[in-house]
Design an enzyme around this catalytic site. Structure first.
Site: not given
Length: 355
Positions: A139, A235, A302
């Site tokens: 991330s 995502d 994600h």
């Protein structure tokens, strides 16, 4: 955070990372290859603890490194030294600025200096003798991996293989459902507030606005170090925060869809297919880079390298009958000439059903 305001770069699980609060998400992973003074694994506080004794240090000063339990099941990296760097600066370890809040409180943004200090300390504790190295992050940590990839490479002798693994950090600069560029607005606030332009590629800054240069589509054009991009083309964080952020749609028309792709209508799926097209378009530069790798699946998720069920397990997503761990291993160690996989459209991949 509403439109037009900046200050945080996204973290995992759909949350925005605070400028002042450290968290486990979004961190980077530095890995040095197995050495003669092999680390000893010990359990502690719900996590594995890794220790080794660098040459010249007494036993009482062993360097302890925290690792996640998932790394045990990856045979390629099971005996590597690993460090998890806590993410706490709000700008992917890229800022260097001072400011003042409206109430007079002094604000200090030191992400870039934190990065330098962490790497300097690790080099002094044995990473300078590594035979191989990998920089990875999830991330906001994935974005940090892209920003600092070449800098990390430059810390090692040229003969040492050094590569980078950004996961879930390929954020897009696209319009949301209302036609606004929510992500660009947020990135702009971060870049200006924290003076991020100091660490951005100079060749990009010569042609584009610093905010544009902070997006992965531009960053990858300047990276010379071999890089393996792991991301979902649907995502889940970006669907909820880039495509359909709060305030970009009427009522709760997108609430169920952005929470779970299985709840989306056919029209909403078409919108998400549009996100996929933009994503694949932005990946074209990386797709053409020799020595790079891709694992771009169609799962609604994600970050896929920091949990065992996604990294390497019987229920892990697969592309070409490979898990993420297997694909990364083949790429890093050169067992296959090309390791670049881009999935078909949702819902074509049956291995995503367990996510």
């Amino acid at each position: 955070m509403g439109h037009g305001h900046g200050g945080n770069v996204p973290g995992p699980a759909g949350r925005l990372r605070s400028l002042t609060t450290c968290g486990n998400g979004g961190g980077g992973l530095f890995s040095g290859a197995h050495r003669a003074d092999a680390p000893h694994r010990r359990e502690g506080e719900g996590r594995s603890v890794l220790g080794w004794k660098p040459a010249g240090l007494p036993l009482s000063e062993r360097f302890r490194l925290r690792i996640s339990q998932l790394d045990r099941i990856s045979s390629d990296f099971y005996n590597w030294n690993k460090v998890f760097v806590r993410y706490c600066d709000g700008a992917s370890f890229s800022g260097d600025a001072e400011g003042e809040a409206q109430d007079g409180t002094k604000l200090f943004f030191r992400g870039s200096r934190i990065w330098d200090a962490v790497v300097d300390e690790l080099m002094g504790k044995g990473m300078d003798t590594a035979k191989q190295a990998l920089l990875a992050g999830c991330s906001a940590g994935g974005l940090a991996t892209l920003v600092h990839c070449d800098n990390f490479r430059a810390r090692f002798p040229q003969e040492v293989p050094v590569k980078c693994l950004p996961d879930g950090g390929f954020f897009l600069d696209i319009k949301d459902l209302s036609g606004e560029r929510h992500m660009r607005s947020m990135f702009s606030g971060v870049v200006q507030l924290q003076n991020v332009s100091k660490v951005l590629p100079k060749d990009c800054l010569a042609k584009k606005d610093p905010t544009e240069c902070f997006f992965p589509a531009e960053l990858v054009k300047s990276i010379s170090t071999p890089t393996f991009i792991v991301n979902s083309e649907y995502d889940s964080w970006q669907i909820a925060n880039v495509v359909a952020p709060d305030g970009s749609y009427p009522g709760d028309t997108w609430s169920n869809c952005r929470a779970n792709i299985q709840n989306c209508s056919s029209k909403q799926i078409d919108v998400l297919h549009g996100f996929r097209r933009e994503f694949i378009r932005d990946l074209k530069v990386a797709e053409g880079e020799r020595g790079w790798g891709l694992f771009i699946d169609s799962c609604f998720t994600h970050c896929q390298t920091q949990s065992s069920d996604r990294w390497h397990s019987p229920t892990s997503p697969r592309l070409g009958n490979q898990t993420v761990a297997e694909a990364v291993g083949d790429w890093y160690f050169g067992r296959r000439r090309v390791v670049k996989q881009i999935d078909c459209k949702y819902p074509c991949n049956p291995t995503c059903s367990s996510q």
